[in-house]
Motif scaffolding. Sequence first.
Motif, PDB file in Angstrom:
ATOM      1  N   ARG A 145      11.309  -1.815  -1.031  1.00 50.28           N
ATOM      2  CA  ARG A 145      10.572  -2.307  -1.049  1.00 50.28           C
ATOM      3  C   ARG A 145       9.378  -2.292  -0.811  1.00 50.28           C
ATOM      4  O   ARG A 145       7.867  -2.167  -1.314  1.00 50.28           O
ATOM      5  CB  ARG A 145      10.909  -3.907  -0.387  1.00 50.28           C
ATOM      6  CG  ARG A 145      12.330  -4.602  -0.926  1.00 50.28           C
ATOM      7  CD  ARG A 145      12.723  -5.974  -0.074  1.00 50.28           C
ATOM      8  NE  ARG A 145      13.151  -7.259  -1.238  1.00 50.28           N
ATOM      9  CZ  ARG A 145      13.160  -7.604  -2.156  1.00 50.28           C
ATOM     10  NH1 ARG A 145      12.485  -8.021  -2.427  1.00 50.28           N
ATOM     11  NH2 ARG A 145      14.117  -8.773  -2.456  1.00 50.28           N
ATOM     12  N   LEU A 146       8.712  -1.898   0.272  1.00 53.72           N
ATOM     13  CA  LEU A 146       7.753  -1.446   1.109  1.00 53.72           C
ATOM     14  C   LEU A 146       7.447   0.030  -0.244  1.00 53.72           C
ATOM     15  O   LEU A 146       5.654  -0.225   0.205  1.00 53.72           O
ATOM     16  CB  LEU A 146       8.053  -0.861   2.711  1.00 53.72           C
ATOM     17  CG  LEU A 146       8.166  -1.843   3.577  1.00 53.72           C
ATOM     18  CD1 LEU A 146       9.032  -1.333   4.791  1.00 53.72           C
ATOM     19  CD2 LEU A 146       7.408  -2.943   3.580  1.00 53.72           C
ATOM     20  N   LYS A 147       7.966   0.985  -0.988  1.00 50.28           N
ATOM     21  CA  LYS A 147       7.706   2.175  -0.954  1.00 50.28           C
ATOM     22  C   LYS A 147       7.100   1.243  -2.382  1.00 50.28           C
ATOM     23  O   LYS A 147       6.225   1.792  -3.133  1.00 50.28           O
ATOM     24  CB  LYS A 147       8.563   2.680  -1.148  1.00 50.28           C
ATOM     25  CG  LYS A 147       8.712   4.182  -0.141  1.00 50.28           C
ATOM     26  CD  LYS A 147      10.234   4.834  -0.316  1.00 50.28           C
ATOM     27  CE  LYS A 147      10.252   5.541   1.105  1.00 50.28           C
ATOM     28  NZ  LYS A 147      11.550   6.431   1.187  1.00 50.28           N
ATOM     29  N   ALA A 148       7.414   0.600  -2.681  1.00 48.71           N
ATOM     30  CA  ALA A 148       7.276  -0.307  -4.112  1.00 48.71           C
ATOM     31  C   ALA A 148       5.843  -0.371  -4.331  1.00 48.71           C
ATOM     32  O   ALA A 148       5.276  -1.145  -4.876  1.00 48.71           O
ATOM     33  CB  ALA A 148       8.775  -1.163  -4.367  1.00 48.71           C
ATOM     34  N   ALA A 149       5.979  -1.666  -2.715  1.00 52.45           N
ATOM     35  CA  ALA A 149       4.531  -2.344  -2.700  1.00 52.45           C
ATOM     36  C   ALA A 149       3.952  -1.291  -2.702  1.00 52.45           C
ATOM     37  O   ALA A 149       2.553  -1.611  -2.415  1.00 52.45           O
ATOM     38  CB  ALA A 149       4.558  -2.572  -1.590  1.00 52.45           C
ATOM     39  N   GLY A 150       3.740   0.127  -2.541  1.00 49.39           N
ATOM     40  CA  GLY A 150       2.946   1.067  -2.240  1.00 49.39           C
ATOM     41  C   GLY A 150       2.202   1.893  -1.011  1.00 49.39           C
ATOM     42  O   GLY A 150       2.041   3.170  -0.971  1.00 49.39           O
ATOM     43  N   ILE A 206       4.129  -6.097   2.765  1.00 49.84           N
ATOM     44  CA  ILE A 206       3.532  -6.033   1.429  1.00 49.84           C
ATOM     45  C   ILE A 206       2.839  -6.874   0.850  1.00 49.84           C
ATOM     46  O   ILE A 206       1.632  -6.283  -0.073  1.00 49.84           O
ATOM     47  CB  ILE A 206       5.289  -6.489   0.457  1.00 49.84           C
ATOM     48  CG1 ILE A 206       6.539  -5.534   1.006  1.00 49.84           C
ATOM     49  CG2 ILE A 206       4.773  -6.862  -1.021  1.00 49.84           C
ATOM     50  CD1 ILE A 206       7.640  -6.396   0.245  1.00 49.84           C
ATOM     51  N   ARG A 207       2.589  -8.135   0.920  1.00 52.36           N
ATOM     52  CA  ARG A 207       1.246  -8.753   0.050  1.00 52.36           C
ATOM     53  C   ARG A 207      -0.096  -7.707   0.749  1.00 52.36           C
ATOM     54  O   ARG A 207      -0.876  -7.896   0.098  1.00 52.36           O
ATOM     55  CB  ARG A 207       1.287 -10.214   0.426  1.00 52.36           C
ATOM     56  CG  ARG A 207       2.508 -10.550   0.214  1.00 52.36           C
ATOM     57  CD  ARG A 207       2.813 -12.547   1.230  1.00 52.36           C
ATOM     58  NE  ARG A 207       1.307 -12.795   1.179  1.00 52.36           N
ATOM     59  CZ  ARG A 207       0.951 -14.536   1.000  1.00 52.36           C
ATOM     60  NH1 ARG A 207       2.512 -15.017   1.997  1.00 52.36           N
ATOM     61  NH2 ARG A 207       0.119 -15.574   0.991  1.00 52.36           N
ATOM     62  N   PHE A 208       0.365  -7.963   2.141  1.00 50.02           N
ATOM     63  CA  PHE A 208      -1.805  -6.909   2.161  1.00 50.02           C
ATOM     64  C   PHE A 208      -1.686  -5.564   1.681  1.00 50.02           C
ATOM     65  O   PHE A 208      -2.789  -5.218   1.055  1.00 50.02           O
ATOM     66  CB  PHE A 208      -1.107  -6.276   3.660  1.00 50.02           C
ATOM     67  CG  PHE A 208      -1.698  -7.790   4.746  1.00 50.02           C
ATOM     68  CD1 PHE A 208      -1.672  -8.611   4.597  1.00 50.02           C
ATOM     69  CD2 PHE A 208      -0.554  -7.305   6.281  1.00 50.02           C
ATOM     70  CE1 PHE A 208      -1.812  -9.782   5.595  1.00 50.02           C
ATOM     71  CE2 PHE A 208      -0.737  -8.364   7.017  1.00 50.02           C
ATOM     72  CZ  PHE A 208      -0.668  -9.384   6.719  1.00 50.02           C
ATOM     73  N   LYS A 209      -0.330  -5.072   1.195  1.00 50.19           N
ATOM     74  CA  LYS A 209      -1.121  -3.628   0.886  1.00 50.19           C
ATOM     75  C   LYS A 209      -0.827  -4.132  -0.938  1.00 50.19           C
ATOM     76  O   LYS A 209      -1.887  -3.039  -1.709  1.00 50.19           O
ATOM     77  CB  LYS A 209       0.383  -2.898   0.637  1.00 50.19           C
ATOM     78  CG  LYS A 209       0.691  -1.281  -0.117  1.00 50.19           C
ATOM     79  CD  LYS A 209      -0.598  -0.562   0.777  1.00 50.19           C
ATOM     80  CE  LYS A 209      -0.076   0.355   1.520  1.00 50.19           C
ATOM     81  NZ  LYS A 209      -0.999   1.358   1.561  1.00 50.19           N
ATOM     82  N   GLN A 210      -0.430  -4.751  -1.433  1.00 48.08           N
ATOM     83  CA  GLN A 210      -1.186  -5.148  -2.656  1.00 48.08           C
ATOM     84  C   GLN A 210      -1.558  -6.038  -2.632  1.00 48.08           C
ATOM     85  O   GLN A 210      -1.890  -5.690  -4.647  1.00 48.08           O
ATOM     86  CB  GLN A 210       0.887  -5.810  -3.745  1.00 48.08           C
ATOM     87  CG  GLN A 210       2.088  -5.298  -3.614  1.00 48.08           C
ATOM     88  CD  GLN A 210       2.792  -6.600  -3.756  1.00 48.08           C
ATOM     89  OE1 GLN A 210       3.099  -7.314  -3.591  1.00 48.08           O
ATOM     90  NE2 GLN A 210       4.254  -5.631  -4.581  1.00 48.08           N
TER      91      GLN A 210
END
Length: 468
Positions: free
Chosen positions: A61-66, A150-154
Motif C-alpha cells: 500500500r505504501l509503495k502504491a502511494a508513492g 498514505i494521505r501525506f504522500k498522495q
Amino acid sequence: MMQMWRWMAGTLALAVPGAADAQQLRPDQTAFRALYQELVETDTSITTGSCTALADKVAVRLKAAGYADDQITSFAAPDHPKEGGLVVVLPGSSATAKPMLLLGHIDVVAAKREDWTRDPYKMVEENGYFYGSGTQDMKAMDAIWIDSMIRFKQSGYRPKRTIKLALTCGEETSTAFNGAQWLAKNKPDLIAAEFALNEGGGGRSDGNGKLVIANMHVGEKAAVNYRIEATNPGGHSSAPVRDNAIYELADALVKLRAYDFPVQLSDTTRAYFRIAGKARGDAMGQAMVAIAADPADKTAEATLNGDKSYHSMLRTTCVATLLDGGHANNALPQRAAANVNCRIFPGVSAAQVRETIATVIDDPRMTVKQTDDRGPAAVPPPLDPKIIKPAETLLAKYYPGVPLAPTMSTGATDGIYLGAIGIPVYGPPGVYGDPDGNGTHGLNERASVKAVYTGRDYLYDLVRAYAG
C-alpha cells in the motif's frame, strides 16, 4: 460531475460488507475502512497468525502511494520469520527540526473462534461498533497511522520535521520477537526522533457514546511475571493427606486475591484524578477529586476500588494468570505452580514486589521467583507543553468542552524501549473506549465506529500540527 461522483461513492459505502448499519461515508473514509478491515482480518496472533504477512501488505500500500523502496525498511529475525515489521519515512524539509515517530504494534492477543460470538478475524460492524480481534488494541490506531502516511504522500504534503512510522510485532506476547525492542537496540538511527506517539491515550466515554474525558498517555507501569510454586513428596491418591501441593497453592492464591497494594499517586495520576473527577461530577468523580487531594482518604479509595481501571491506577497490582500442577490422575501432586502477572507502579522495584508477595502468602513451603520482565523500567516523559497544547487545541475543535487529562497506563506498551534510548513517548487522545474496556484482550473485542472515524480525523490533524 466530480460532486456527483463523490455523492455516489459515499452512498455506495453503505454497501460495504459488514457495514449494513454504517452511516454514509466519504470516499476517503471508505478507503480507510477497507484498510482497517484488512488489518483486522489478517491474523497476527502468535499462535496462528503472521505479523510479517500484514507488514508486507502494508508495504504494498505504501509503495502504491508513492513511497520509494529506500523509504521503507522491512525487518524480521531469522528465527522468528512470522514476527516481522516495517519502518517507513516521510522526509521533512528542515535540516534542524528533529523527526517525530509514530509507533504501533500490529500483533493481537490470540482469540478462539469457539469462544467468540463472531469470528474474531472478521471485522463486523453492528450497533455502532466494529467487532474483531485488534479492533480496539490497536489496529484502529495502526490503520490511522498508515492512512495518514498514505494521505501525506498522495497529497504532496512536505512536513517541516521528518515523520517516521514503525509497525512492530511482539507487544502482546513476552515470548515473541519484539520489534520495538529490536529496533531500539539494532536500528536506533532508523527510528531516532525527538518524541514518539503511541497507544495508551484516547479517552473514556460514558458508556453511551459520549466522550467524558480525553487522555494523554504520560508514563506507564512495569510488567513483571513471578512464579509461585509448591512442592511435595506426593504419593498414592488412594491415601490422601492434607499436605497437598495443589491445596497449598490454592490457599496462597486466595491470600493474594484478598490483598491490595497500598495507594500511590504520581504527578500524572494525581492530575488525572483531579481533572477527570471534576469532569464527571458524580459520586465517582467526587471520590477522584478527593483521592487527588488526599491519597489516605479511605472512603474515596473504597469508591474508586469499585472501578477496575481506577483500582489499578491507584497501586501496583498482581493477578494469577496461569496454572500448572500434578503429574497423574491417580497420584498426589508433587508440584503445583501459578504464574502471577504484576503491573508495578513507577518507582517500585520488582524485588520489592516479590518480597511483598512472599509476605502475603506467608508460607515457607512456597517459593516465589521472578521469571521475566518486559525490559527496562519505564521512563515517564515530561508533561511538555509542546505536546500537550496542540492536543488540547484540537480537542476543543472535535470535542468542545471535553477536558484533556494526563494518564498513566496500567498496562504496558512498547514505549518502554524507546524511552530507554531517550525518545519520550506519548499516547495522544483519539480512539476512546467505554468504561468496560471494550473487550480488549478478551471476548468480542470492539471499537466505537464514531470514535474510530473521529479519531482518524483528529490524529491526522494532530500529526500535522506536530510536524509543521
